[in-house]
Design a protein around this motif. Structure first.
Motif, PDB file in Angstrom:
ATOM      1  N   ALA A  69       0.838  -1.209   0.000  1.00  0.00           N
ATOM      2  CA  ALA A  69       0.000   0.000   0.000  1.00  0.00           C
ATOM      3  C   ALA A  69       0.864   1.247   0.000  1.00  0.00           C
ATOM      4  O   ALA A  69       0.646   2.185  -0.793  1.00  0.00           O
ATOM      5  N   TRP A  70       1.853   1.282   0.895  1.00  0.00           N
ATOM      6  CA  TRP A  70       2.724   2.473   0.982  1.00  0.00           C
ATOM      7  C   TRP A  70       3.559   2.646  -0.281  1.00  0.00           C
ATOM      8  O   TRP A  70       3.654   3.747  -0.828  1.00  0.00           O
ATOM      9  N   TRP A  71       4.134   1.563  -0.778  1.00  0.00           N
ATOM     10  CA  TRP A  71       5.044   1.658  -1.916  1.00  0.00           C
ATOM     11  C   TRP A  71       4.296   2.041  -3.195  1.00  0.00           C
ATOM     12  O   TRP A  71       4.710   2.948  -3.923  1.00  0.00           O
ATOM     13  N   VAL A  72       3.205   1.349  -3.474  1.00  0.00           N
ATOM     14  CA  VAL A  72       2.432   1.629  -4.694  1.00  0.00           C
ATOM     15  C   VAL A  72       1.834   3.035  -4.647  1.00  0.00           C
ATOM     16  O   VAL A  72       1.884   3.781  -5.637  1.00  0.00           O
ATOM     17  N   ALA A  73       1.294   3.412  -3.489  1.00  0.00           N
ATOM     18  CA  ALA A  73       0.728   4.764  -3.375  1.00  0.00           C
ATOM     19  C   ALA A  73       1.797   5.826  -3.591  1.00  0.00           C
ATOM     20  O   ALA A  73       1.547   6.858  -4.247  1.00  0.00           O
ATOM     21  N   SER A  74       2.995   5.596  -3.077  1.00  0.00           N
ATOM     22  CA  SER A  74       4.078   6.571  -3.254  1.00  0.00           C
ATOM     23  C   SER A  74       4.480   6.694  -4.725  1.00  0.00           C
ATOM     24  O   SER A  74       4.717   7.802  -5.223  1.00  0.00           O
ATOM     25  N   ILE A  75       4.550   5.557  -5.422  1.00  0.00           N
ATOM     26  CA  ILE A  75       4.927   5.587  -6.840  1.00  0.00           C
ATOM     27  C   ILE A  75       3.868   6.313  -7.656  1.00  0.00           C
ATOM     28  O   ILE A  75       4.178   7.183  -8.488  1.00  0.00           O
ATOM     29  N   VAL A  76       2.603   5.970  -7.427  1.00  0.00           N
ATOM     30  CA  VAL A  76       1.522   6.611  -8.190  1.00  0.00           C
ATOM     31  C   VAL A  76       1.451   8.102  -7.877  1.00  0.00           C
ATOM     32  O   VAL A  76       1.195   8.920  -8.759  1.00  0.00           O
ATOM     33  N   ILE A 144      14.686   0.253  -0.961  1.00  0.00           N
ATOM     34  CA  ILE A 144      13.954   1.457  -1.359  1.00  0.00           C
ATOM     35  C   ILE A 144      14.340   2.652  -0.502  1.00  0.00           C
ATOM     36  O   ILE A 144      14.358   3.792  -0.971  1.00  0.00           O
ATOM     37  N   SER A 145      14.675   2.398   0.781  1.00  0.00           N
ATOM     38  CA  SER A 145      14.975   3.510   1.687  1.00  0.00           C
ATOM     39  C   SER A 145      16.177   4.326   1.222  1.00  0.00           C
ATOM     40  O   SER A 145      16.324   5.482   1.615  1.00  0.00           O
ATOM     41  N   GLN A 146      17.030   3.739   0.374  1.00  0.00           N
ATOM     42  CA  GLN A 146      18.179   4.493  -0.133  1.00  0.00           C
ATOM     43  C   GLN A 146      17.755   5.566  -1.124  1.00  0.00           C
ATOM     44  O   GLN A 146      18.476   6.527  -1.351  1.00  0.00           O
TER      45      GLN A 146
END
Length: 354
Positions: A69-76, A144-146
């Motif tokens: 949820a966090w990763w996909v929302a951030s990309i979009v 991803i945190s990098q």
């Protein structure tokens, strides 16, 4: 009333009750917020275990959904930046929520395949899911945190009219349970809906039959395998909502292992609630009450001797209370809960009926 405070031991208990009663309006929203992911996880377990499939992989499903949820929302959000609408809704958050549900359902489908088709040990299947989820989300988060994308924000709470919140008692209840975000609100609706469906619908009756005696259910034309697959995969919807709640409604970031055992507490809530949605929600509130008490004592400690005693206890003890209660519940100290008779037993269609 205050003369009762001087009674040894009992006086301290009375002070504690009065202290909690006086601060209930403050702590209630905290308790409800903490109960939401636990209750959603318990609904996932309800869908599984009522149809005869044990699922201890809820923790891993929630963690996977939280990361997705966090990763996909951030990309979009990076591709389609937009201003928040009502309740903070943006296209990025909606896509993130859908992705979280899809991811949790995919993991549930794997668990269903291992448990129903392969007839593998359901405990081991859930354990593998938990271990894999902890490992893969931790590793991907580290990568991803990098170069972390900008957060997509989070859903906002619903603002109730002051005409409702100012009502005596009723206003407090509405403000505690309904002044929440859309995911939390979906949990409240789901609890009521599933409770009704369990006892008043064809699906509910078939689910109970398959969970109690699948061979007898098969003889009256119920497709046990299909129903178990459908329920287990649908259970992933609630695990997905629970994970998404942690990263795009209650918070707006992901941390490795951020579910902190909520999936296991959800299972305890399900058992304590005797495998019913309403009971599981009530148990989730009980477990989460310890979180509210811990916050209350930390920020608004009581006065006098009671305050000295409570504040002298290390905060780690309060933080451990939900897990201590979980152990007590699972040990059967508060009473024996009888699970569905066929839970954990793989169904073999070709076998003879007992």
């Amino acid at each position: 009333m205050e003369f009762l405070y001087d009674i040894p031991v009992i006086g301290l208990f009375i002070q504690f009750v009065v202290y909690l009663a006086g601060h209930t309006p403050v702590v209630a929203p905290i308790v409800v917020a903490a109960a939401i992911p636990v209750a959603l996880g318990a609904l996932c377990g309800f869908m599984n275990e009522r149809s005869g499939v044990v699922n201890i992989g809820i923790e891993g499903m929630m963690l996977t959904a939280a990361f997705v949820a966090w990763w996909v929302a951030s990309i979009v959000h990076g591709l389609i930046p937009s201003s928040p609408g009502p309740f903070g809704i943006t296209p990025a958050l909606l896509v993130g929520l859908a992705a979280a549900i899809a991811a949790a359902c995919a993991v549930s489908a794997v668990h269903a395949w291992l448990s129903i088709t392969v007839r593998a040990d359901q405990i081991i299947s859930g354990t593998i899911i938990n271990i894999f989820a902890f490992g893969i989300t931790g590793y991907l988060n580290l990568l991803i945190s990098q170069n972390a994308p900008a957060t997509a924000g989070s859903f906002k709470s619903i603002s109730l009219p002051s005409a409702i919140t100012d009502l005596p008692l009723v206003g407090w209840l509405f403000n505690s349970f309904l002044a929440v975000g859309p995911i939390a609100l979906s949990m409240l609706v789901s609890v009521i809906l599933l409770q009704v469906l369990l006892h008043r619908s064809r699906w509910g009756l078939r689910t109970k039959a398959v969970g109690e005696h699948p061979k007898a259910a098969e003889t009256v034309g119920i497709d046990v395998i299909r129903l178990r697959y459908r329920n287990v995969i649908l259970g992933g919807v609630f695990a997905g909502l629970a994970g998404a709640y942690l990263t795009i409604e209650f918070g707006s970031a992901f941390q490795g292992g951020m579910t902190n055992g909520r999936g296991f507490i959800a299972l305890a809530a399900l058992i304590f609630g005797r495998w019913t949605p309403i009971g599981a929600f009530g148990a989730a509130l009980l477990f989460s009450a310890t979180v509210g008490i811990e916050r209350l004592i930390r920020f608004v400690p009581p006065e006098g001797t009671l305050g000295d005693i409570l504040t002298s206890i290390p905060l780690e003890v309060y933080e451990a209370l939900p897990y201590i209660i979980t152990i007590v519940v699972l040990a059967g100290v508060v009473g024996r809960s009888i699970p569905p008779a066929a839970v954990g037993r793989p169904y073999e269609r070709e076998s003879k009926a007992a």
